[in-house]
Every structure is written in C-alpha cells, then in structure tokens.
Design a protein around this motif. Structure first.
Motif, PDB file in Angstrom:
ATOM      1  N   PHE A 126       0.816  -1.205   0.000  1.00 44.03           N
ATOM      2  CA  PHE A 126       0.000   0.000   0.000  1.00 44.03           C
ATOM      3  C   PHE A 126       0.856   1.264   0.000  1.00 44.03           C
ATOM      4  O   PHE A 126       0.335   2.370  -0.012  1.00 44.03           O
ATOM      5  N   HIS A 173       2.420   2.310   2.465  1.00 46.63           N
ATOM      6  CA  HIS A 173       2.341   2.940   3.774  1.00 46.63           C
ATOM      7  C   HIS A 173       3.672   2.868   4.514  1.00 46.63           C
ATOM      8  O   HIS A 173       3.896   3.563   5.481  1.00 46.63           O
ATOM      9  N   PRO A 232     -17.208  -6.034  12.717  1.00 44.00           N
ATOM     10  CA  PRO A 232     -18.405  -5.794  11.924  1.00 44.00           C
ATOM     11  C   PRO A 232     -18.650  -6.822  10.816  1.00 44.00           C
ATOM     12  O   PRO A 232     -19.493  -6.610   9.952  1.00 44.00           O
ATOM     13  N   MET A 289     -12.618 -12.743   9.077  1.00 45.89           N
ATOM     14  CA  MET A 289     -11.625 -11.886   8.432  1.00 45.89           C
ATOM     15  C   MET A 289     -11.835 -10.419   8.777  1.00 45.89           C
ATOM     16  O   MET A 289     -12.091  -9.596   7.904  1.00 45.89           O
ATOM     17  N   VAL A 290     -11.730 -10.129  10.038  1.00 45.54           N
ATOM     18  CA  VAL A 290     -12.057  -8.769  10.446  1.00 45.54           C
ATOM     19  C   VAL A 290     -11.094  -8.316  11.544  1.00 45.54           C
ATOM     20  O   VAL A 290     -10.632  -9.129  12.339  1.00 45.54           O
ATOM     21  N   ILE A 291     -10.788  -7.048  11.522  1.00 43.86           N
ATOM     22  CA  ILE A 291      -9.963  -6.469  12.575  1.00 43.86           C
ATOM     23  C   ILE A 291     -10.870  -6.169  13.757  1.00 43.86           C
ATOM     24  O   ILE A 291     -11.961  -5.623  13.591  1.00 43.86           O
ATOM     25  N   ASP A 322     -12.639   5.817  16.074  1.00 45.80           N
ATOM     26  CA  ASP A 322     -12.014   5.746  14.749  1.00 45.80           C
ATOM     27  C   ASP A 322     -12.989   5.102  13.786  1.00 45.80           C
ATOM     28  O   ASP A 322     -14.159   4.856  14.112  1.00 45.80           O
ATOM     29  N   LEU A 323     -12.488   4.860  12.596  1.00 42.35           N
ATOM     30  CA  LEU A 323     -13.291   4.324  11.518  1.00 42.35           C
ATOM     31  C   LEU A 323     -14.057   3.070  11.921  1.00 42.35           C
ATOM     32  O   LEU A 323     -15.161   2.824  11.468  1.00 42.35           O
ATOM     33  N   ARG A 324     -13.440   2.256  12.774  1.00 42.12           N
ATOM     34  CA  ARG A 324     -14.026   0.944  13.063  1.00 42.12           C
ATOM     35  C   ARG A 324     -15.015   0.981  14.212  1.00 42.12           C
ATOM     36  O   ARG A 324     -15.713   0.009  14.449  1.00 42.12           O
ATOM     37  N   GLY A 325     -15.028   2.061  14.966  1.00 42.47           N
ATOM     38  CA  GLY A 325     -15.995   2.124  16.046  1.00 42.47           C
ATOM     39  C   GLY A 325     -15.731   3.322  16.935  1.00 42.47           C
ATOM     40  O   GLY A 325     -14.607   3.827  16.993  1.00 42.47           O
ATOM     41  N   SER A 326     -16.781   3.752  17.643  1.00 43.40           N
ATOM     42  CA  SER A 326     -16.605   4.891  18.549  1.00 43.40           C
ATOM     43  C   SER A 326     -16.025   4.390  19.861  1.00 43.40           C
ATOM     44  O   SER A 326     -16.101   3.200  20.192  1.00 43.40           O
TER      45      SER A 326
END
Lengths: 284, 759
Positions: A38, A40, A179, A183-185, A254-258
C-alpha cells in the motif's frame, strides 16, 4: 529498492539485526507486505526470519509452554488447543486460513498493534516474552512489553524469539467483536483465564487502548468475589467485573468504532467470557 | 406443429457450461491486469490530495530526471477535447485549473517498471491553492457553483393524482451510504500505438462509448481508436466511466510505445464511480384497511464532483420511489447535486436500490401503524399487469408481484439458531451464544426498469458467419458486447446453437470492428445483444434456405433445417455442402420498442421498456447487546420471463443477494472532508462465505410478449430488495422501540447496539 536478507538460523538472524538495526524483520509477512504494497511503509532492508528453524518450534517444560515466535497460527490452533486454549481460540479468529498459515505471534508482538488478536491472551495468561540480541537474552512480561501503538520495549537490535506461557490451569476464553463474521480487525476483544487452584483471574482487552491492556483491578475484584467453591456467578459481580474491565481501557473514536461502543463492547465481552469460563469450570 | 429435438445440447434454456469456467476456477484466466507486451512501459497517475483546489502549477521535471522515466503529461498534453463523461462531457482527462475531488487525476507518467512509474508519480510537484470544499449534499444548492450552471445535476418532479386525506399517515427519513462495486479485478489496460491511431485492450462495460469518448480526447477519428475487450474481473456499473483508458492511450501515443496501466486496490477506490449516497424523506397516506392513497417523497442523491450517470440515476430513483405498488397520487421530487465528494454513478440497481430501502421501510412502518401484517399490506397494494405506475405508465407484460411475495412468504422458516459458532453473529469470533440472540424476519419487494429508458434509441449489433470446417458447419458470433462475468458469451453461443442447430459455435473476442452492442448494464445485454445474435442467426438461416431452395429446386418455405442438413420432402443436403459455395455472413441490428422522455413538469410518460420485479424474505439472528448480525437465510423469488441459462440466472441471484447483504449490514465508503477513509478490503468490508447465508431461490418464467424468447433482464432485481428485507428483519428482531432508530443502511453492529441501548 529494498535489500532482502535471509537469516539461516537464529544466530545469523541476531547477527544481521545487530548489523542492521534499522532493518525490519519479516516472517509471515502478513502485516509488513500489506504496508509495503500500500506504500504505507518504505523499507530499506528486510531480514527474513521465516527460515529460522529455532523460531518455528514449541515445547513443553512442565507447566510452561515455550512457543517459538515463528510458529504460525494454524499450528497453534491444531497443536496447542489443550495447553493454551485461550491463545488457540484467539488464533482461530485471526484473518483467513491463508493468513493463519503464515502469521505468527512474533509478528503480533513486533507490530505491537493494539488490535493484534493474539496479544490479549498473552497478557491474560501473564506470559513472558523472550528477546535476544548479540548482547544476550532477556525476558519481558507481556504486560510490560507494549509502550504505545506500534511501540514496544524491543530495542532496535533485538528479536522476539519466543513466548513463555503457563499451561492453562483452568478455563480460558477469548471473544472478539468485529463488523463482519470472519476476516475482520477487532473493534474490541477480551481474553480471560481462570486458575481455580490459585484462585486467580486473568483478563485483558484488545483494540480498546493504545496497547492491549490487562484489567488488573477487575482481575483482583473477580478473584476476591468469585465463589471458588462452586457457587453461582451473581449478576452484580458480573456487572461490576464488566465495568472494571471497560474502565481499564481508554479507547478512541475511529473508523471501526466509537470509543463509547468499544467500551460497551469490552464490558459485554468481559461479562460473557467470565460467564462462559465459569460455566466451563463447573461443568467439568 | 411438432417440436423437433434440437440438434445440439446446450441451446436456449439449458444450463450450458461457461467456456471460461475452468480457466477461472484454476486461476488461469487472463484478466486485463495480466495483459503484457514485451516492449511496454508502465503508466502511473498523479492524483489530487484535495477535495477542491486551484491547480497553480504542475512540474514533472524531477520525475523526468529519473533514468527510465519517459513521460510526464498534463492537461496541456491532451490533444483533443479534455473532457469525457457518459451523459455530459464534464470530466477532464487530466485536471486543468481546478480539481474537484480527492483522487482526481492531474498528471500521468510512464516509466520502464511499475515501481519506477509510481515513484515518478510521487515526484511530480503540483502546487495547489485549496478552495473551500462542498462535501454536504444538503448544502449543495446554496453553495458556490462547482460547475457552470450550478450544483444541481437534475431535479425530476413526478406529480400524479390529487393527494387525498388519509386515515393513517406515516413519515420517515432514511439514508443509504456510499457502496463500492468492489469488483475483484482493478482497472487495467494496455494501449498499443498503431500505424494509424491506437489499439486499446481493456476491461470495460461498453467498448463503443469508450471509443467515442477516447476519439474526442485524443483528436483521432473513431476508426483509429480500436478497442478489444480483455478479461473483465467484474463490473457492476463501475466500468461504465473511463478510468485508465484515456491515460494509457495518451502515454502510448506520446511515447510511440505500448503502455500498460493497472491500479492497485487503493487506487481503484479513487478510479471509479460509486453508488449514490441517498437521503430520503417519505410520507405515505393510506386508508384504515391498508390501501395506499398517496406517497410523497423527497430524495437527494450526492452525485459527487462530476455528472457521470447522475441524471439517469435520478430518473430511476424518482420513477421507482413508490415501489411496485398502486398509488393513486404521488408527489415525488428527486434531486442529484454536485459536491466535492468522489463522483457517484452507475452501480447495479441504479437508483432503484436506494429508494427500495425507503419505500419498503415505509411499508413496514405503515403496516405497524395499521396493525397489519407487512406481507398482507404489500399484497393489498401490489401492482399487476394493467396497473399504472407513478409515471402514468401502464404495466404491460407479466407483473406477478403478489405471487412473488407469496412464494417467499410461504416458504418454511429455517430452524432456530444452534450453538455452531460458524452460524452465529460474529462467526468464529466467539462473541455470542444462541441463547443471547433474537430472531427477525423481514420482507422486501422491488421493481426496476430493464433496458435503457426515456427515449434513448438503444440497440445491439451482431454478426454471425456460418462456414464449413472439416465437413461440419461452424457458426462464428461476433459482437462488441462486454462479457463482464455475467455469462454473456455462454448465452450468445446457446442462442446460435438453437437458431442454427449447429453444435460448434465460436464466439469471437468483443471489439469495435463490429457494430455497437450497447452497454453491459441496465440488465439489458442478453435482451439486446442476445436479440441481435438471434436476428443475425435468423438472417443466416434465411440465406441458407434460399441457397438450398435453388439447389433442391423447391421453395424455401418447404424446407427445414435440422440434423446438420436442409431437408425437403424428397431430398436432403448437408450444411457443409451448402456452405461449399461460400460462407454465409449476416449482420443484424436489434432494437427494443421506443420509449418516451418524461414530461419535465409532471414526470409522466411511457419511459420504460419493461419492468422487472423481485421479492425477498430475510431471516436474521441479532445479538442485541453487541449489535452483530448473522443473516440466517434469504429467500428470493424473481420473474425472469425465460431463463436462457438457469444456472447463470441462479448465479446472478446469489451474487445480487450477496451484494445486497453487503449494503444492508457492512459495505460503505466512509468519507471525511471528501477523502475516502477506508480504501482497502481491510476496512471496506464485503461479505465473506461466513456472512453469506443459504439462499432459497424461486425462478418464475412468465414469458414477455416483446422480448427474445420472452426473457427479461435478471442482473439487478435479485439485489434490489435484499437490503430492504434484511433491514426489516433486523428491525423485527430488535423490536419496535429500537427499530425506530434504524433508518440507515448499512446497519452496522454499532448502529444496532446503539439503537437497542437507546430504546
């Protein structure tokens, strides 16, 4: 261009790391390669340790398992479910089958992401991390290993060689929230261990603070309040336990959750893992 | 008339095997990202980091100073008109004085290797002067214009009937997030300079519209821009607009050397349009016994920085805002606006998906207000053949809406959750147990137009050549129709086998050497290009019979084709013999019936060729404390007119349901200040096998009177009402108090848990 150095054995790896402290270690590559692809991260030098046989072994010495840093998660699931059920449960939740075939505990430790799924079980089980350099070896308690997101006590010339974990003295649980159903962080995770003989509880949360965190106050509270002779788990104890574990976290939005949802999820998962471990303890 | 057994298997109606199936399963299939030319250079794109900025200067000298870097091009290097676009040519190939979204191409470079090209792109210095960014579509109309003529792309008004006083009125506001097509093969192409012009190998949905736009940008006559379709790794609307095509051609023509371009996943998110995010306000009025009296709808679509297909999506969202229901009076306003968000455009469902979530949410709300079963309410209002739609158009052809709904509703329900972690919300994450779950059931009904609408003169072209090879007749089919994974190549061959009764059919690669096929979208390609192939086959057949008639001395009408021969009452002659005097080669153009534009004041008019309908029933398990969801089962019933290839139809239904499930619970491009926050499959989540439930499919075949074989389009309907049904099932599971707050898809675990906590 990136220089790629391949370590033949552990001594060679330590020599290479001493000679090139700026180099990044790569084993399974499931994190490093994503960063590279990526754009990064740019790496001037990679040291490949995937061929280092010493890192890819585990052994049992009495009540302790010495787990090589390069043992992939698939093997942890297949070979260590009896000795280290908490870690094996966490390993099952990591990525996809392909990722589990490549990724390692050493990688989670080296990357030091608060979302590393294998990390809360290490903290809950009070594991110690063995590191080596040309200056010698040392052991660092897992609970003291991390200093921030992506940061640890590892010196630039050091390599994580193994993790020492006590063989499970009782039920161990790991639960993760994401979510998607695979296969999820993790948005949040909780690891929990019970040691009925010593009346000890281990509990740690992931993805809910700059580092994985041990919930020391919650552990002491539960150890004291649980009826170790086999009583019920009173609802107020469960609720307080969940609250204390959540209180040990310091999540962010963040993007994945408050932050609020993460704290809520940690409390829920803490209550659940304690419930399930307690049920397991008295079922057996 | 007796039906003769077809000569060949694998004709129309058979589940013929895809010719590319084995290669795709083995990983051998060559996608456009596999294109290779030994002499090729690699292109890379310099993109704007700003949602809105003035471009002060572009300096590629540092990039060009690197050995192996051969070109750095800007807007000044575009030889033709620096504009492209599907409806309005408003989008620059390379930005001129202004950039309007994050990711807008500003310059392109070419180098010997992809790594070097990327590095060179990073060395191009662009000086920007940031401008205020308009990222809230609600504020678009009062904000400074991003384009000449203001920020309104289109406002479609539909007015019909007089709003009557209703016994029961329900209102609601709903939102749909921005979904990505998430095709697995990112944008890629290979441009090869030719003696005259350029040859382009690319993945696209419509070769001729690419050709048309490229010719304009490159200042070349169309015939000097020759396109060949390469392996397409999925499309779903995301390949209707140009991406790499113009850039690769510019570089190849400048260098006189083949140039390949290929995006990575992150760049792909910036490289194509996405589904329009929608905000919808609804009011439904009904009688006490559940008859709809009126529907008011006010819909706002964020079109992003450029027009793309926003106007047509606006048309669809407005036309289908009330769903497949009889509504005596409507007052619909649908607007699309320009913003500095990434451009929105075509995606499977094309405006009908968003409003389906709106009208179905309203139907459930109305059912609750009436104390009526949501299935019963829908049955009472479902359109049927002869009904009038919101635009005043009469529904012609089959419209088995009530039947579709009954079929999914009558299916037995799946058994309650058991403690198999793979089947629980969270899957192997071990976050729950069966005893913590609540179950819900929800329904969705949907309607969408098939083929292009509103007066567009749409057609498909096919050339069919029949020739003899080793004593056997072989049919060769040539169209420009894009195989994007849907199975068009299979279907074309099936039609040729059926019409010509030959066993051997070759499908030539799609290219611009044959006439326009139109787009592989709007669920139209089997109808349109299938229709063209059939027409060309019929022309070939007629020519064959003429030949045979002359040879056999009998009128063509007395002859039959079959068994590899033409037969009269007395004699028979093989096709190979007939073809000995030369191939038979026919090209046909196929058109559907004409439609008309909608009246600009009232939105009334016969704008659509055909309507397709689908019904979904979703069963979900929800962990209310954590908000996580497992979709347990989806039942889908769809009328396809005629299943040309039943397995391919099932594949479309599986895929549509999966894509609808993604929109319902997880898929969303998240934006902050116009920037995509999750441009990767780590953070833009699409359903895995652990998320996809068993499906129960019910394929109705009620033939249409006006289409080849009676078929209707199948690609979009299985998606349309899947999100609405899943959302309804989640609301049913968590109960009315929490359900009231669940007015947005995707319904993430956090949204569900928060609604439950706040209830």
């Amino acid at each position: 261009m990136t220089q790629f150095l391949s370590a033949a054995d552990l001594r060679h790896a330590i020599e290479l790391k001493a000679a090139h402290p700026d180099a990044t270690l790569i084993a399974g590559g499931t994190d490093v390669m994503v960063g590279l692809n990526f754009g990064h991260r740019q790496e001037s030098r990679l040291i490949d340790i995937s061929r280092v046989a010493e890192l890819r072994e585990w052994s049992r010495d009495g009540d302790t398992v010495r787990l090589g840093a390069g043992v992939p998660y698939t093997r942890i699931v297949e070979e260590l479910g009896g000795e280290l059920p908490g870690l094996a449960r966490a390993a099952r939740t990591i990525g996809s089958a392909q990722i589990r075939n490549r990724a390692t505990v050493g990688g989670n430790l080296g990357t030091a992401s608060p979302a590393g799924d294998a990390l809360p079980p290490l903290l809950a089980a009070r594991a110690s991390v063995e590191v080596a350099s040309s200056r010698g070896t040392r052991a660092v308690p897992a609970r003291e290993f991390f200093t921030g997101p992506g940061r640890s006590v590892l010196e630039t010339d050091e390599i994580v060689t193994s993790v020492r974990l006590p063989v499970a003295a009782g039920p161990q649980q790991f639960a993760k929230l994401g979510p998607r159903n695979a296969m999820v962080i993790a948005v949040a995770s909780v690891a929990l261990t019970l040691d009925p003989e010593h009346r000890r509880v281990g509990c740690s949360a992931g993805s809910a603070a700059p580092t994985p965190v041990a919930a020391a106050e919650a552990e002491e509270f539960a150890a004291a309040e649980l009826d170790w002779t086999g009583g019920e788990l009173p609802a107020p104890v469960l609720a307080r336990f969940g609250g204390l574990v959540a209180g040990a976290t310091s999540p962010i939005d963040d993007l994945r959750g408050s932050a609020g949802y993460r704290r809520h999820a940690v409390a829920v998962l803490a209550r659940r893992t304690l419930t399930w471990a307690w049920q397991e303890l008295w079922r057996s | 008339m007796t039906m003769t057994q077809p000569l060949t298997a694998d004709g129309v109606g058979a589940s013929a095997r895809r010719p590319d199936a084995d290669a795709k399963v083995r990983g051998d299939f060559a996608y456009s990202s596999d294109l290779w030319h030994d002499a090729m250079a690699w292109g890379a794109t310099v993109r704007s980091p700003h949602p809105h900025a003035r471009v002060v200067s572009v300096d590629a000298s540092a990039a060009l100073a690197l050995p192996g870097v051969h070109a750095g091009l800007t807007a000044a290097d575009v030889p033709g008109v620096n504009r492209y676009g599907l409806e309005k040519r408003d989008q620059p190939v390379l930005a001129e004085d202004v950039v309007r979204y994050v990711g807008e191409p500003v310059a392109v470079v070419a180098a010997d290797t992809p790594e070097l090209a990327r590095r060179a792109a990073g060395l191009v210095e662009v000086a920007y002067e940031p401008l205020p960014a308009l990222t809230d579509p609600e504020r678009a109309l009062e904000s400074p214009a991003l384009h000449e003529g203001g920020n309104l792309v289109r406002h479609l008004r539909i007015r019909r009937g007089a709003l009557a006083r209703a016994d029961v009125v329900v209102t609601g506001e709903y939102e749909v997030g921005m979904q990505d097509q998430a095709f697995l093969g990112p944008e890629s192409c290979l441009a090869v300079p030719a003696e005259e012009g350029v040859e382009l190998y690319c993945s696209t949905q419509w070769l001729h519209i690419d050709q048309d736009q490229l010719a304009g940008c490159l200042a070349l006559p169309k015939e000097h821009v020759r396109l060949t379709l390469s392996g397409v790794g999925g499309a779903f609307g995301g390949r209707e607009d140009l991406s790499v095509q113009a850039h690769a051609c510019l570089l190849a023509l400048r260098l006189g050397r083949p140039v390949k371009m290929s995006y990575g996943r992150e760049e792909s998110f910036a490289g194509h349009v996405h589904r329009h995010p929608a905000r919808m306000r609804y009011e439904h009025g009904a009688t006490r016994d559940g008859r709809l009296l009126y529907v008011k709808a006010d819909i706002l679509l964020d079109g992003g920085a450029y027009a793309s297909t926003s106007a047509a999506v606006t048309g669809n969202a407005a036309c289908f805002a009330t769903g497949p229901y009889e509504v005596p009076a409507v007052e619909i306003d649908c607007r699309s606006v320009y913003t500095n968000n990434p451009p929105a455009g075509a995606m499977r469902g094309f405006g009908a998906v968003q409003v389906c979530f709106g009208h179905e949410s309203q139907m459930d709300k109305l059912a609750a207000a009436l104390g009526m079963d949501p299935v019963e309410l829908r049955l009472r209002n479902a359109v049927s053949t002869g009904s009038t739609m919101a635009t005043g158009q009469r529904v012609e052809g089959p419209a088995p809406v009530a039947e579709l709904l009954r079929r999914v509703a009558d299916r037995p329900l799946p058994p309650p959750a058991a403690d198999d972690p793979r089947l629980l919300p969270g899957g192997t994450s071990n976050s729950t147990r069966a005893d913590r779950l609540v179950r819900g059931v929800g329904y969705g009904l949907s309607v969408k137009n098939i083929c292009k609408s509103a007066g567009y003169d749409d057609y498909g072209t096919a050339r069919v050549r029949l020739f003899a090879h080793e004593g056997e007749a072989v049919a060769e089919v040539h169209t420009a129709a894009a195989e994007v994974g849907q199975g068009l190549v299979t279907v074309q061959a099936q039609i040729a086998r059926t019409e010509l009764e030959v066993a051997r059919v070759t499908i030539l690669p799609a290219d611009t050497e044959v006439g326009d096929a139109g787009t592989s979208s709007a669920s139209r390609q089997t109808w349109m290009s299938g229709g063209a192939v059939r027409a060309a086959c019929l022309a070939v057949r007629a020519r064959l019979l003429e030949r045979a008639a002359a040879l056999l001395g009998e009128p063509a009408g007395a002859l039959t084709i079959g068994g590899g021969a033409v037969t009269s009452s007395a004699r028979s002659i093989t096709l190979a013999e007939l073809l000995a005097e030369g191939d038979v080669d026919e090209t046909a153009v196929f058109r559907h019936r004409f439609t008309e534009a909608l009246d600009p004041e009232t939105g009334q008019g016969d704008a659509h060729v055909a309507y397709a309908f689908a019904a979904h029933r979703a069963v979900v398990d929800v962990d209310p404390e954590l908000g996580s969801v497992r979709v347990v089962e989806i039942a889908c019933a769809q009328d396809v007119g005629r299943a040309i290839n039943p397995v391919a139809v099932e594949g479309q239904m599986h895929g549509g349901i999966a894509q609808g499930l993604g929109l319902a619970v997880m898929e969303e491009i998240r934006l902050r200040d116009g920037r995509i926050l999750n441009p990767s499959f780590t953070d833009y989540l699409i359903p895995t096998t652990m998320d996809m439930p068993p499906t129960v499919l019910d394929i109705l075949e009620l033939p249409r009177p006006d289409s080849p074989y009676g078929l209707t389009g199948v690609g979009e309907p299985p998606l349309l009402s899947a999100p609405a049904a899943i959302a309804a099932a989640i609301r049913d599971a968590v109960g009315p108090a929490a359900a009231a707050a669940l007015d947005r898809i995707p319904m993430t675990p956090e949204a569900v848990a928060t609604a439950v906590l706040d209830a």
